[in-house]
Motif scaffolding. Structure first.
Motif, mmCIF file in Angstrom:
data_model
loop_
_atom_site.group_PDB
_atom_site.id
_atom_site.type_symbol
_atom_site.label_atom_id
_atom_site.label_comp_id
_atom_site.label_asym_id
_atom_site.label_seq_id
_atom_site.Cartn_x
_atom_site.Cartn_y
_atom_site.Cartn_z
ATOM 1 N N LYS A 44 -2.796 -9.278 -17.334
ATOM 2 C CA LYS A 44 -3.071 -8.113 -18.177
ATOM 3 C C LYS A 44 -3.541 -8.548 -19.568
ATOM 4 O O LYS A 44 -4.470 -7.974 -20.138
ATOM 5 N N SER B 12 -8.427 -2.580 -4.657
ATOM 6 C CA SER B 12 -7.244 -1.693 -4.563
ATOM 7 C C SER B 12 -5.971 -2.491 -4.287
ATOM 8 O O SER B 12 -4.981 -1.939 -3.808
ATOM 9 N N GLN C 251 -2.522 -3.997 -4.757
ATOM 10 C CA GLN C 251 -1.407 -3.438 -5.546
ATOM 11 C C GLN C 251 -1.133 -4.271 -6.802
ATOM 12 O O GLN C 251 -0.985 -3.744 -7.899
ATOM 13 N N HIS D 89 -2.990 -6.099 -8.549
ATOM 14 C CA HIS D 89 -4.031 -6.102 -9.591
ATOM 15 C C HIS D 89 -4.089 -4.771 -10.325
ATOM 16 O O HIS D 89 -4.787 -4.647 -11.333
ATOM 17 N N GLU D 90 -3.388 -3.773 -9.763
ATOM 18 C CA GLU D 90 -3.538 -2.388 -10.245
ATOM 19 C C GLU D 90 -3.327 -2.280 -11.754
ATOM 20 O O GLU D 90 -4.157 -1.749 -12.482
ATOM 21 N N GLU D 91 -2.211 -2.864 -12.228
ATOM 22 C CA GLU D 91 -1.813 -2.654 -13.620
ATOM 23 C C GLU D 91 -2.828 -3.303 -14.574
ATOM 24 O O GLU D 91 -3.292 -2.672 -15.530
ATOM 25 N N SER D 92 -3.163 -4.570 -14.290
ATOM 26 C CA SER D 92 -4.057 -5.267 -15.225
ATOM 27 C C SER D 92 -5.458 -4.632 -15.228
ATOM 28 O O SER D 92 -6.092 -4.491 -16.271
ATOM 29 N N LEU D 93 -5.941 -4.214 -14.021
ATOM 30 C CA LEU D 93 -7.285 -3.622 -13.972
ATOM 31 C C LEU D 93 -7.347 -2.278 -14.684
ATOM 32 O O LEU D 93 -8.392 -1.866 -15.172
ATOM 33 N N SER D 94 -6.197 -1.591 -14.730
ATOM 34 C CA SER D 94 -6.206 -0.270 -15.382
ATOM 35 C C SER D 94 -6.601 -0.410 -16.853
ATOM 36 O O SER D 94 -7.125 0.517 -17.462
ATOM 37 N N VAL D 95 -6.353 -1.603 -17.440
ATOM 38 C CA VAL D 95 -6.767 -1.836 -18.834
ATOM 39 C C VAL D 95 -8.282 -1.665 -18.962
ATOM 40 O O VAL D 95 -8.775 -0.953 -19.841
ATOM 41 N N ARG E 203 -10.300 -0.342 -16.637
ATOM 42 C CA ARG E 203 -10.785 0.930 -16.093
ATOM 43 C C ARG E 203 -10.590 2.071 -17.085
ATOM 44 O O ARG E 203 -11.245 3.106 -16.985
ATOM 45 N N SER E 204 -9.677 1.863 -18.035
ATOM 46 C CA SER E 204 -9.416 2.948 -18.991
ATOM 47 C C SER E 204 -10.610 3.117 -19.934
ATOM 48 O O SER E 204 -10.780 4.159 -20.543
#
Length: 1324
Positions: free
Chosen positions: A764, A820, A822, A824-830, A832-833
């Motif tokens: 992240k 998709s 699981q 990687h979800e949190e770090s990629l959301s940075v 993607r935001s």
């Protein structure tokens, strides 16, 4: 008894001799003569005595003489005589022929003719007498009994020759008989009879007997019938060749092959030599041959143009007076054949009418293949033809470093094919003929060196192919190659790079070539010209890539493979690798010196190092150390210093000149890629071996990049002195400097984004760093855009090429949109935001595709490796396609209104570009590409065709387009709709025209055009283009044109305002907004294409008619095959006539529509005239005109010509009205004077052309009426609308108006006087 005859013959008077001979019986005399001749005793003297004793003045004597003559002929044929005796007898018989009376000559000749017909000749010796007999016969003036009637000697001869040629000839006497005719005086008609007979004998003879026969026939042709002789020979060998190739390709085992290939080719070669020799002696024969070539060009060339005749034409080029003409004709034949092919491929209408025939290019390559059988007389011509094609049709002049095709887009394809054919001819000739290799190589190298300014990629490609074919062969020509190297420093960089790449296989084979190259490069290293130094760097980098050092990793993309012929070169590879190492390190030393040179030179180095490292991993230490020491010069080692890089040091100031000295962003980019590769490929292997040598540099570099990242994030723009208040104008020194700095900072940010993403392993924190770096990049780019917006001029480099590599772009997009997992979800959301970041990722992908489209490769590592680029392209397409189809634009845009395009729209734009790029560069891999897009099936059992896959993609885009079209008017996104139509056009090219999917696509497009009435011109244009491009591959679009023209007429109204036009609503896409320029111009351009096709067909028919000047009785049957073509032409023109009939009545807005319509009408009449002239030709062959042609003429007279004249009046009235308007706005008029005049001239030019075309048409119609005895003019009212009567009443009215105006405008009298003449001029 013989002694007695001889002694009597010696007396002065012949009385006693005659009396004595009369006492003897004929048989005794004949036996005596026979015995004497066979014994070889004085047969000649005896024969002379006998002839003296039987004078021709008495009838009985003449008859006895005839008997003796026949007896001698039989003696000669028996073959029992010695050579000398036979010759003596023949000589005597020849002398005696002229003494015979005519009637006996006829009898004698008939005996000969019968002997030939019945095959009674045994050795053909007596045939030498026949020409003398025919000649003597022709001199007899009196009437002679022949058959049942009486004929003169000349006619008798003709009848006898006729009889002789209509009978059977024994094949062993064909050559003798043909040779005999050359001594007979023949009329043109008789020559033709003889030539026809000899030509029919070809097929009955043995192959080896044909060359001497052809020789005799060519000698005979000097009397006439040259064309027939040439046509016959060519047709015969064409037939033989065809049979031969069928036999070779036939699968079933034939019991016998008629002729072995070699023998046939040798015979053909001999015959070509005979013909060329004959042409040297008889120029008329050469002219006939040229006529054949021209005829083959115009009409259907199936008969005259074949591999044999092309070989013959190429041999004739060795005769100087024909050389230029033949090459010109062959050149135009080639380009015409490619143009015809293009026309046929683009039109189903033509494909159905004209059978596909063999292309000239195949025939020429066949000639190259055949020339291996010692056709030395053909090879020189082949080489010249190859170079002529490459010179004439290669890529043309250069603009901004890009090659521009001088010709328009459509003719580009035939030109490219012709150029490629030239290259193929040369390459294949090079492979087959050793003798000519040196010359081909020299010519190619000369062109590479001397044509620096024009693009020579085609010659470099050819050179590369030649060298790849066999480097070892070229060792013999090494002097020529090394001589070329001397010019390297004067050639443009692109040429140098191409040349080096091409000769690279030679460097591995020949040390001398390699050494001379290195010397040249070292000199160039310190040349004054920048280009020479860049060339040196390019050359050294290429050497580093291709000389492997021992222990280097095998790279999956090794240098060009060199083919089997080099196997022995690498036998000592161990020694080679050691030698290579010192060699490579030496080069690295030379290259290090370049790091002190201009930015351009350093840039080349940084771009090349990654490739060198990948190919030659043992050089890693040397390269990485070099890069590290270079970076240290610009790096702030203090961990707290901001900014972390010394930007000032990168910029060079010389007086007023400010320029970039060190492309720091490129340096970092190179380091980042080399480091990534080193970590992934070299280090794992070293860990296995557990050696820890000199890994310091890699750790140092990693630490430096980490440090730069963290400090760049902390730095504000003020630290770089680049905040909003800074000066970015291009006119001041500080502004230029700030611009350079800004671009450096942006480049560094991009490099660090890629570095941090690649080392992040989805952490992240790293992604937050990536985002911070992006914000820095974004801020700067916004400032630059804003400043550029304010300035009058846009900045010089609007968008610099992005530093992100294509592989990274594809990984990033996949992570952002498709990952998709699981964990990687949190770090990629940075990431993607941030919508901005995602948009940036997509726009860089677009930029890369655009770069690929323009240059054929992308920047960054592996950018020139087509395999990898294709792989990345597939990955990017898959992501963009998913993103566009799963989140439509409408959904995305309704959420938030942001400036700039939405991501979905960007994705669609990317897809549109990718589909066109793939078709441009990766045509053979389209199947693979479509399979990569289909994410559903990984391993399918059934093979799915390209058409099915393309149809699947098409359905997705059709759904999207329907959604847009069904939206509200204010929500209609015309840009997206247009993009979708372009995507559909690209994809529809992949459908097989005969498939059901194609038919569905066409009906879907037609339905959309019929039901949607959006008033958007560009969308309408795209849709109509799609409709027509699909329609022409199914059938001719004339009916479509007619329907659409009725729609336009309905919407725009009639030229006569009182007429109410009923609205036909065939296609809703045509409406008031789109009808006028958009649809109208599109229809006219389609109509032009149809006219072009019809014109092509008419030319073809004319060519056939001129070739088949046939006997009267055969004519009616012979021209039957043309009926379907004639019928199709007339139907096309008839329907086009109704199309023009509608448009000519339409109130079109003045401007391009009217101009184009007038030009096309002119074309229409020109083509109608061409058709009429074709029928004039046909009528000579006693065939009438078909009924439907009469109907067409009637239709043109009633529906088009009168309306054309009223349309012209409408245009002129419109002009005079508009001129009156401008006359009222006098102030404006002064400004627009000259331009208005120019426009008026331009607009009135097509009118006289059209009137002339109509009158020409009517003129030829009158000719045709006379010749065909059909009154075609009954429906045509001859044009009288331009009678120059001065109508008094109208003149008075106009003068009256002028006077009134004068009274009103006294104040502006001066002005009025000045302007008046101009006004009248324009009214004209």
């Amino acid at each position: 008894m013989d002694q007695k005859i001889l002694s009597l013959a010696a007396e002065k008077t012949a009385d006693r001799l005659q009396k004595f001979l009369q006492t003897l019986k004929e048989d005794d005399l004949a036996n005596l003569l026979q015995n004497q001749a066979v014994k070889g005793k004085a047969a000649g003297a005896l024969l002379r005595a006998i002839f003296k004793g039987f004078p021709c003045s008495e009838e009985a004597g003449a008859l006895r003489r005839l008997k003796i003559y026949s007896c001698c002929v039989q003696l000669l044929e028996s073959g029992d005589l010695q050579k000398e005796v036979a010759s003596e007898i023949i000589g005597l018989l020849m002398l005696e022929v002229h003494n015979f009376p005519g009637a006996l000559l006829v009898e004698l000749a008939s005996e000969f003719v019968d002997a030939v017909k019945q095959g009674n000749l045994t050795n053909g010796k007596s045939l030498e007498l026949l020409p003398i007999i025919f000649t003597a016969l022709a001199t007899k003036k009196e009437n002679l009994a022949y058959g049942k009637g009486e004929l003169s000697g000349e006619e008798c001869k003709k009848q006898l020759i006729n009889t002789l040629c209509s009978g059977r000839w024994d094949h062993q006497y064909v050559i003798q008989l043909t040779s005999m005719f050359k001594d007979v005086p023949l009329t043109a008609e008789e020559v033709e009879i003889v030539v026809e007979k000899v030509l029919t004998m070809f097929s009955k003879l043995n192959l080896q007997e044909i060359p001497p026969l052809v020789y005799q026939l060519l000698v005979l042709s000097s009397k006439g019938s040259r064309k027939k002789v040439l046509e016959g020979i060519i047709a015969f060998f064409n037939k033989l060749d065809t049979q031969h190739s069928e036999e070779q390709s036939g699968d079933e085992l034939l019991d016998f092959v008629t002729v072995p290939s070699g023998e046939l080719r040798h015979v053909e070669g001999t015959i070509i030599l005979h013909i060329v020799f004959a042409i040297k002696l008889d120029c008329e024969l050469g002219r006939e041959l040229l006529k054949l070539l021209k005829a083959g060009q115009q009409g259907d060339f199936s008969s005259n143009i074949c591999p044999f005749s092309i070989a013959l034409f190429l041999s004739v080029t060795r005769i100087q007076r024909f050389e230029e003409q033949v090459f010109d004709l062959l050149k135009s034949l080639v380009i015409k054949s490619f143009k015809d092919l293009q026309l046929l491929q683009g039109s189903k209408f033509l494909q159905d009418l004209v059978p596909h025939r063999c292309c000239v290019s195949t025939m020429i390559l066949e000639v190259v293949k055949n020339s291996v059988h010692s056709w030395d007389h053909v090879t020189q011509g082949l080489v010249e033809l190859g170079f002529i094609l490459m010179d004439s049709y290669g890529p043309k002049k250069i603009l901004d470093g890009k090659t521009i095709e001088a010709s328009s887009g459509l003719s580009r394809m035939p030109n490219q094919h012709a150029c490629k054919l030239g290259a193929n001819i040369l390459l294949e000739t090079f492979k087959i003929h050793e003798m000519i290799r040196q010359e081909i190589l020299e010519q190619v190298l000369n062109r590479v060196v001397t044509r620096g300014s024009s693009p020579i990629t085609h010659f470099i490609d050819l050179l590369s192919d030649i060298i790849m074919y066999s480097p070892l062969v070229l060792q013999s020509c090494s002097s020529k190659v090394t001589e070329t190297f001397d010019y390297l420093s004067f050639l443009p960089l692109q040429t140098v790079q191409g040349l080096m790449k091409a000769v690279q296989p030679l460097l591995k084979v020949s040390l001398s070539i390699r050494d001379s190259l290195i010397l040249v490069l070292r000199k160039a290293m310190f040349a004054r010209q920048l280009d020479a130094r860049k060339s040196a760097v390019a050359g050294f980098l290429l050497l580093l890539k291709n000389f492997k050092v021992l222990g280097s990793l095998s790279s999956s993309q090794c240098s060009q493979s060199i083919g089997i012929s080099q196997v022995h070169v690498d036998v000592h590879s161990r020694y080679n690798s050691v030698a290579n190492e010192t060699f490579c390190l030496e080069i690295m030393d030379s290259l290090r010196r370049c790091l002190g040179q201009q930015a351009d030179v350093r840039l080349m180095l940084y771009e090349g190092f990654y490739d060198v490292l990948r190919r030659n991993s043992q050089l890693a230490n040397s390269i990485m150390q070099t890069l590290l020491s270079q970076l240290k010069q610009f790096y702030e080692p203090e961990p707290d210093m901001l900014p972390p890089l010394k930007l000032e040091a990168c910029i060079l100031t010389q007086g007023d000149q400010i320029s970039l000295q060190e492309p720091l962003d490129c340096l970092l980019c190179c380091i980042q890629h080399c480091l990534a590769w080193y970590k992934s490929r070299v280090m794992p292997l070293q860990q296995k071996e557990e050696e820890e040598e000199e890994e310091g540099f890699y750790q140092d570099l990693d630490d430096m990049l980490e440090s730069i990242t963290s400090r760049m994030i902390k730095s504000e723009l003020e630290d770089f002195e680049l905040d909003k208040s800074a000066d970015f104008s291009q006119s001041t020194g500080i502004g230029i400097k700030n611009n350079i700095c800004a671009f450096l900072v942006m480049g560094v940010c991009e490099v660090l984004i890629e570095y941090n993403f690649s080392v992040s392993n989805f952490s992240k924190n790293k992604f937050e760093d990536v985002l911070s770096l992006f914000m820095c990049y974004k801020e700067l780019s916004d400032i630059l855009n804003e400043k550029a917006g304010k300035g009058k001029t846009k900045m010089a480099n609007k968008t610099n090429d992005s530093f992100l590599s294509m592989k990274f772009v594809s990984d990033l997009l996949t992570a952002l949109f498709r990952d998709s997992t699981q964990s990687h979800e949190e770090s990629l959301s940075v990431l993607r935001s941030s919508n901005e970041f995602m948009r940036y990722a997509v726009s860089v992908a677009l930029q890369k595709v655009q770069q690929l489209k323009e240059m054929g490769h992308v920047s960054g590592p592996d950018g020139k490796n087509p395999e990898k680029v294709f792989q990345n392209l597939c990955d990017i397409t898959r992501v963009l396609l998913w993103r566009y189809t799963s989140i439509p634009t409408s959904v995305e845009e309704s959420g938030k209104k942001e400036k700039g395009k939405s991501i979905s729209l960007l994705c669609l734009e990317g897809l549109q570009k990718i589909f066109s790029v793939v078709q441009q560069f990766y045509q053979p891999k389209i199947h693979q590409f479509l399979r990569a897009l289909d994410a559903t099936d990984k391993e399918e059992e059934v093979e799915v065709s390209v058409t099915q896959r393309a149809a699947f993609q098409i359905r997705q885009f059709q759904r999207s387009l329907l959604n847009i079209l069904s939206s509200q008017e204010e929500d209609f996104n015309s840009k997206e709709a247009l993009l979708l139509v372009t995507v559909l056009s690209n994809l529809s090219k992949l459908l097989e025209p005969s498939s059901t999917q194609f038919v569905q696509m066409l009906s879907w497009t037609t339905k959309i055009c019929k039901e949607n009435s959006w008033e958007d011109a560009s969308f309408c244009k795209g849709l109509m283009n799609l409709l027509f491009s699909l329609h022409v591959l199914c059938k001719s679009p004339v009916t479509l044109l007619r329907d659409l023209s009725q729609d336009i007429h309905g919407h725009l109204g009639d030229i006569d305002q009182d007429v109410e036009v009923e609205k036909t609503n065939h296609f809703a896409v045509v409406n008031l907004r789109t009808a006028a320029p958009t649809v109208c111009l599109l229809l006219l351009s389609q109509a032009e294409k149809v006219l072009e096709e019809v014109d092509w067909l008419i030319t073809k028919l004319k060519g056939q008619v001129s070739q088949e000047i046939i006997p009267e009785e055969a004519s009616s049957q012979a021209t039957l095959p043309n009926h379907p073509i004639e019928k199709a032409i007339i139907i096309q023109l008839g329907t086009l006539l109704t199309f023009f009939h509608e448009l000519v009545q339409t109130a079109l807005p003045s401007g391009s529509c009217v101009d184009t319509l007038l030009k096309d009408l002119c074309k229409m009449y020109t083509i109608l005239t061409a058709l009429v002239r074709y029928y004039l030709q046909v009528c000579q062959h006693s065939r009438g005109i078909p009924k439907n042609m009469e109907k067409l003429v009637k239709l043109s007279g009633s529906h088009l010509t009168p309306l054309c004249y009223s349309f012209i009046s409408y245009i002129q009235n419109k002009k005079s009205n508009s001129l009156k308007h401008t006359g009222e706005k006098k102030k404006e008029k002064t400004a627009a004077g000259p331009t208005a005049m120019a426009r008026a001239l331009r607009e009135t030019k097509p009118i006289p052309n059209l009137i002339f075309a109509i009158e020409q048409y009517e003129k030829f119609l009158i000719h045709l009426s006379k010749r065909s005895k059909v009154n075609l003019m009954q429906h045509i009212k001859l044009s009288t609308s331009r009678d120059f009567k001065i109508k008094g009443n109208i003149l008075d009215m106009v003068l009256q108006e002028d006077e009134d105006e004068d009274e009103e405008g006294t104040a502006s009298e001066h002005e009025g006087q000045n302007k008046e003449p101009a006004k009248k001029k324009r009214k004209k």
